[in-house]
Write a protein that holds these residues in place. Structure first.
Motif, short mmCIF file in Angstrom:
data_model
loop_
_atom_site.label_atom_id
_atom_site.label_comp_id
_atom_site.label_asym_id
_atom_site.label_seq_id
_atom_site.Cartn_x
_atom_site.Cartn_y
_atom_site.Cartn_z
N MET A 1 37.89 43.74 47.95
CA MET A 1 36.99 44.37 48.93
C MET A 1 37.76 44.62 50.22
SD MET A 1 33.54 42.78 50.56
CE MET A 1 32.67 42.93 49.02
N PRO A 2 37.68 45.83 50.81
CA PRO A 2 38.40 46.10 52.04
C PRO A 2 37.93 45.19 53.17
CG PRO A 2 37.60 48.13 51.03
CD PRO A 2 36.96 46.99 50.31
N TRP A 3 38.87 44.84 54.02
CA TRP A 3 38.53 43.96 55.13
C TRP A 3 37.96 44.76 56.30
CZ3 TRP A 3 38.53 38.76 55.36
CH2 TRP A 3 38.42 38.17 56.61
N ASN A 4 38.52 45.90 56.59
CA ASN A 4 37.92 46.74 57.63
C ASN A 4 37.95 48.18 57.15
OD1 ASN A 4 40.68 46.97 57.87
ND2 ASN A 4 40.66 47.21 60.08
N THR A 5 36.80 48.83 57.22
CA THR A 5 36.68 50.16 56.65
C THR A 5 36.10 51.18 57.61
OG1 THR A 5 34.55 49.52 55.72
CG2 THR A 5 36.44 49.37 54.26
N ARG A 391 40.64 42.43 37.30
CA ARG A 391 39.47 42.68 36.45
C ARG A 391 38.40 41.61 36.66
NH1 ARG A 391 38.59 45.53 31.58
NH2 ARG A 391 36.32 45.58 31.33
N VAL A 392 38.79 40.33 36.67
CA VAL A 392 37.76 39.29 36.77
C VAL A 392 37.15 39.22 38.16
CG1 VAL A 392 38.67 37.90 34.88
CG2 VAL A 392 39.44 37.43 37.21
N LEU A 393 37.84 39.78 39.16
CA LEU A 393 37.23 39.88 40.49
C LEU A 393 36.30 41.09 40.56
CD1 LEU A 393 40.25 38.91 42.77
CD2 LEU A 393 38.26 37.52 42.20
N ALA A 394 36.73 42.21 39.98
CA ALA A 394 35.88 43.41 39.99
C ALA A 394 34.59 43.18 39.21
CB ALA A 394 36.64 44.60 39.40
N VAL A 431 38.73 31.77 43.64
CA VAL A 431 37.27 31.82 43.56
C VAL A 431 36.78 30.46 43.06
CG1 VAL A 431 35.29 33.15 42.71
CG2 VAL A 431 37.49 34.27 43.01
N LEU A 432 37.00 29.44 43.87
CA LEU A 432 36.77 28.08 43.40
C LEU A 432 35.30 27.73 43.28
CD1 LEU A 432 39.52 26.11 45.39
CD2 LEU A 432 39.69 27.31 43.21
N SER A 605 51.38 36.64 46.04
CA SER A 605 50.09 35.97 46.19
C SER A 605 49.00 36.97 46.57
CB SER A 605 50.17 34.86 47.24
OG SER A 605 50.52 35.37 48.52
N ALA A 606 49.37 38.03 47.31
CA ALA A 606 48.39 39.07 47.63
C ALA A 606 47.92 39.78 46.36
CB ALA A 606 48.99 40.07 48.61
N LEU A 607 48.82 39.99 45.42
CA LEU A 607 48.44 40.61 44.15
C LEU A 607 47.43 39.76 43.40
CD1 LEU A 607 51.90 41.87 42.82
CD2 LEU A 607 50.05 43.27 43.75
N MET A 608 47.54 38.44 43.52
CA MET A 608 46.64 37.52 42.83
C MET A 608 45.43 37.17 43.69
SD MET A 608 47.88 37.02 39.86
CE MET A 608 46.85 35.66 39.35
N HIS A 609 45.36 37.70 44.92
CA HIS A 609 44.24 37.42 45.83
C HIS A 609 44.15 35.92 46.14
CE1 HIS A 609 42.76 41.55 45.21
NE2 HIS A 609 43.17 41.37 43.98
N ASP A 610 45.30 35.25 46.16
CA ASP A 610 45.32 33.81 46.44
C ASP A 610 45.61 33.61 47.92
OD1 ASP A 610 46.04 31.08 46.77
OD2 ASP A 610 46.35 30.93 44.62
N ILE A 611 44.57 33.33 48.68
CA ILE A 611 44.69 33.24 50.13
C ILE A 611 45.49 32.02 50.55
CG2 ILE A 611 43.34 32.89 52.25
CD1 ILE A 611 41.20 34.68 51.05
#
Length: 705
Positions: A1-5, A391-394, A431-432, A605-611
Motif C-alpha cells: 500500500m502506498p505511504w503517501n499518494t 501475493r499473500v499481502l495482496a 504480518v505477525l 528487506s523492502a522486497l519482503m516488506h519486513d520493516i
C-alpha cells in the motif's frame, strides 16, 4: 500500500480518479468540523448503500489533509464480517508492524500518541459496535486523532457527530426549459461522456437524463451504473428500459421486496435495476464473484466461479463486461486485479443465496486459497519467495475470509493446514498479528497429529518469538518438536531446533544456542517452508557468535547462510545475513563495505516488506556513514530510521545494546555537524514517507561511493 499518494502528504489517501460533483454544503460542514479545534473527535457519515458516503469522506479528507501533518489514513472494512479484525485492519492501513503482544488498540495508540492524524473507517455497518468502541478507545488515548466513519447505521458511540448523506438533488418533472441541470443530472452527463463520447446533450437528451435520474432517486451509484450502459443501449433505449417516466423505478423495486429489512431494501433499490439489464451469465458471474473479499484476479475468478453453465474460458471476457458496466472495477494500484463495491458485492451475495450456491462457491473460494497457500509453502525457500510475499499481502483479505470459513466449518483440518502455511509466509512479511490470530484459532482444542499440526505449531512459535512472547514460544517449540518426532520428518525436526535456538538467543543464552545449533544434522536444504528454517538455523549461530564478540565465527556462519540462500534463490534470510555481515564489517573498521552491505540488506528487506530488518539495517547504515565522515547524510538516515522504528512498537526492539549503540552514533553526528544542523537533517529524514526513506537509504551515500 502506498505511504503517501495525494499532495505529498503522509497517508494512504487514494487519488481522485473520477470528478466529484455537488455536495458543496456537506463538504463545507465536514471540513469545518474536521479542522476546528472544538470539532467532534468522531464523525459518522450515514446513509443507504450507494449514496456516496465513501466518495464524500475521501473528497473531504483531501481538502483538510494539511490539518493532519501525520496523515490521512483510509481503513477499508467492507471485507470484514468477523469480530476482532477491525484493529488489525487499522494496523494494516497504518503499516504498523508492531512486534509486541500488547492489544492492537494499545499498539495503535502508542504509535499515534504524539501525532495529529485522521482515520477514515470506511464501511462500518457490518461491525458498528466494534468500530464505535475502537474509535472511542483511540480518541480517548490520542488527543490529536480524529475518526471519520462511513456506515449505513450509526455507530452508537458516545460523542458521535452524525451527518445523514442524502441522494443527490434531481430535476422536477416540470422543470423550466434552459434551467440549470440538477446535480444528479450533471453526474450522469459526466459519466455518460466516458461511456458514449458521441452523446449530444441537446434539450431532448437532457429531459431524458433528468427523467432517468428521477427514476433512480438521485442515488449516485445507480446513476453511475446507468450511465455505464450507454455504451451498448443508447440514451433512448436506456430511458425506455428503466421505465424512467414512471413515478420511481426504485420504488417499484422496493415494493417487490417489502418484507425484507430496511437495509436490504435500500440495497436493492440502489442497484437492482442494473442486475435486470445484465445477461444471464453476467448475473451468474456477478453472484459468484461476491465471495471474494478485497479483490481478485482472473485466475482466482476462473477457479472459483467457473462451472455449470459458465465455462472457464468465458470468465475473463465476462469480467470485462462487468467492468464496462461499472459492476466490477479495476483495482486502484494493480491493473491485473479487480474489486467490487461493497454494495454491489452484497447484492450479488443475495442472489448467490437465492440460487442455492453460496456454500458450494465459498467452498471453492476456500479451496483456491488453500491451494495457493500450499503452493506458497512449497516454493517459499526458492527464487519465488518475493513473488509469494507480494501475493499473500495482496490477497490478505481473501486469506482472512478463506481461513474464517475453514476454521468455522466442519472440516477444521483444512483451516489448520492453511493457517500453518499462511502463518509462515505472513511471519516473514511482518504480518505477525494476523498470523497469530488465525494460528491461535487453528490450534485451539484438539488438533489431530500430522504435518499440518507440526507446521501450524512451528509458525505460531516463530511468530511468538518475534513478538517477544518467549514463554509461549518455548511451549509451542516443545510441542512442535514432539509432533515432528511423531511424524518421523527429519527436516521438520531441524526446523523445531531453530525455534529452540531462537528462543535461547532471545533469552540471552548465547552459549547454549551455539551448542544446540552445532548438534543439528546437515541435511539437504529443502525448497519449502521448513527449508527456510534450515537456513535460519545458521542465522541463530551467526547472531549468537556476534553477541559473544566472536566475529570471525559469526562471519563464517553468516556467509554460509548467504551462500546456501543464494543457491535456493530466497531473499529473507539473505537480507538478514547482509545486515549481520555489515554489522561485523562495521565493528571491524571496514565502514565502506558495511555501507554497501547495509544498503543491500535494506533493498532485500523492502522486497519482503519486513520493516524490522529494514530498521536494524538502517541503524547499521547510519553508523557506517558516520564512520565515513558524512554527518549530514547520517543524520537524515537516523531520522528515516526513527520513523520506521515507530512502526515496530519499540525502539531498537527494546534492546539495551541496540538503543545504546544508536545513541552513541547520534552523539557522534551531533558533535561533527553541530546541534542545529543535526536537528534540521534529522527532521528532513523523519519527514520522508516509508518508501521515500528506503529509496533515500538505498541511493549512493555521496562522493565517496
Amino acid at each position: 500500500m502506498p505511504w503517501n499518494t495525494v499532495g505529498g502528504g503522509l497517508g494512504n489517501l487514494p487519488p481522485e480518479t473520477r470528478g466529484f460533483v455537488g455536495r458543496e454544503t456537506e463538504l463545507g460542514l465536514l471540513a469545518a468540523e474536521l479542522t476546528s479545534e472544538k470539532g467532534s473527535r468522531l464523525l459518522s457519515l450515514v446513509g443507504v448503500g450507494g449514496v456516496g458516503k465513501t466518495r464524500l469522506a475521501l473528497h473531504t479528507a483531501a481538502r483538510v489533509q494539511r490539518a493532519y501533518p501525520d496523515g490521512v489514513w483510509l481503513v477499508e472494512l467492507s471485507a470484514l464480517h468477523t469480530d476482532g479484525l477491525v484493529p488489525l485492519a487499522v494496523m494494516e492501513a497504518l503499516r504498523l508492524a508492531d512486534q509486541t503482544v500488547d492489544s492492537a488498540v494499545a499498539a495503535i495508540a502508542a504509535w499515534a500518541r504524539d501525532k495529529r492524524l485522521l482515520l477514515i473507517l470506511d464501511s462500518c455497518e457490518h461491525l458498528p459496535a466494534e468500530c464505535g468502541a475502537l474509535a472511542v478507545a483511540l480518541t480517548d488515548k490520542v488527543p490529536g486523532l480524529r475518526v471519520l466513519a462511513t456506515s449505513r447505521v450509526r455507530l452508537g458511540a458516545p460523542g458521535e457527530w452524525t451527518m445523514t448523506v442524502e441522494p443527490l438533488p434531481v430535476s422536477g418533472a416540470g422543470g423550466e426549459e434552459g434551467a440549470e441541470p440538477a446535480v444528479a443530472d450533471t453526474l450522469f452527463a459526466q459519466r455518460a461522456a466516458g461511456a458514449d463520447p458521441g452523446l449530444v446533450l441537446d434539450a431532448p437528451a437532457r429531459r431524458r437524463i433528468a427523467a432517468i435520474c428521477r427514476g433512480l432517486d438521485g442515488i449516485p451509484l445507480a446513476i453511475e451504473l446507468a450511465a455505464a450502459r450507454l455504451s451498448d443501449l443508447g440514451l433512448d433505449e436506456l430511458h425506455t428500459r428503466l421505465g424512467a417516466d414512471r413515478p420511481s423505478r426504485l420504488d417499484l423495486l422496493t415494493s417487490q421486496d417489502g418484507d425484507a429489512p430496511a437495509r436490504h431494501r435500500a440495497l436493492r433499490t440502489t442497484i437492482g435495476w442494473s442486475h435486470e439489464l445484465c445477461a444471464p451469465l453476467e448475473r451468474l458471474l456477478w453472484a459468484r464473484l461476491s465471495v471474494f473479499a478485497g479483490g481478485f484476479d482472473t485466475e482466482a475468478a476462473t477457479f472459483v466461479c467457473a462451472g455449470g453453465p459458465l465455462p472457464a474460458e468465458r470468465v475473463g471476457e465476462l469480467i470485462e463486461k462487468l467492468v464496462a458496466w461499472s459492476i466490477v472495477r479495476p483495482d486502484r494500484t494493480d491493473p491485473a486485479r479487480y474489486r467490487m463495491l461493497d454494495t454491489v458485492r452484497e447484492y450479488g451475495g443475495d442472489w448467490l443465496r437465492e440460487l442455492g450456491e453460496e456454500e458450494a462457491v465459498r467452498l471453492r473460494h476456500r479451496d483456491h486459497y488453500r491451494r495457493l497457500a500450499r503452493q506458497g509453502w512449497a516454493e517459499w525457500n526458492t527464487g519465488r519467495q518475493v513473488a509469494w510475499a507480494v501475493r499473500v499481502l495482496a490477497d490478505r483479505a481473501n486469506l482472512h475470509a478463506a481461513l474464517d470459513f475453514a476454521l468455522a466449518g466442519p472440516d477444521r483440518a483444512a483451516g489448520v493446514e492453511m493457517a500453518g502455511h499462511v502463518g509462515l509466509m505472513w511471519r516473514h512479511c511482518g504480518v505477525l498479528r494476523d498470523a497469530r490470530h488465525f494460528l491461535d484459532r487453528a490450534l485451539a482444542g484438539d488438533v489431530p497429529p500430522g504435518p499440518a499440526r507440526t507446521r501450524a505449531l512451528w509458525a505460531c512459535a516463530a511468530v511468538a518469538v518475534f513478538q517477544g512472547d518467549l514463554e509461549e514460544a518455548a511451549n509451542l517449540a516443545v510441542r512442535c518438536a514432539d509432533s515432528a518426532r511423531e511424524e518421523g520428518d527429519a527436516v521438520a525436526q531441524v526446523a523445531a531446533v531453530y525455534l529452540r535456538g531462537t528462543y535461547l538467543v532471545q533469552s540471552g543464552r548465547m552459549a547454549e544456542a551455539i551448542e544446540l545449533v552445532d548438534t543439528v544434522p546437515r541435511l539437504p536444504v529443502q525448497p519449502h517452508g521448513f527449508g527456510a528454517a534450515q537456513l535460519q538455523i545458521g542465522l541463530v549461530a551467526a547472531f549468537a557468535h556476534l553477541m559473544c564478540g566472536e566475529f570471525e565465527a559469526a562471519r563464517a556462519a553468516a556467509v554460509e547462510v548467504r551462500r546456501a540462500g543464494a543457491e535456493c534463490g530466497e531473499c529473507w534470510a539473505g537480507s538478514v545475513t547482509d545486515y549481520l555481515i555489515a554489522q561485523i564489517d562495521l565493528t571491524q573498521g571496514d565502514a565502506a563495505t558495511a555501507v554497501r552491505g547495509a544498503r543491500t540488506a535494506i533493498a532485500k528487506s523492502a522486497l519482503m516488506h519486513d520493516i524490522v530488518v529494514s530498521a536494524v539495517s538502517l541503524d547499521v547504515l547510519a553508523a557506517a556513514v558516520v564512520a565515513r565522515g558524512d554527518g549530514l547524510h547520517a543524520a537524515r538516515l537516523l531520522g528515516v530510521g526513527s520513523r520506521i522504528w515507530e512502526l515496530t512498537g519499540g525502539d531498537q526492539l527494546n534492546s539495551p545494546d541496540l538503543i545504546a549503540a544508536r545513541r552513541t552514533h547520534e552523539l557522534r553526528v551531533r558533535g561533527e555537524i553541530g546541534h542545529e544542523s543535526y536537528e534540521t537533517a534529522f527532521a528532513e529524514g523523519r519527514a520522508m514517507s516509508y518508501e521515500e526513506g528506503l529509496r533515500y537509504a538505498a541511493r549512493s551515500t555521496g562522493p565517496q561511493e
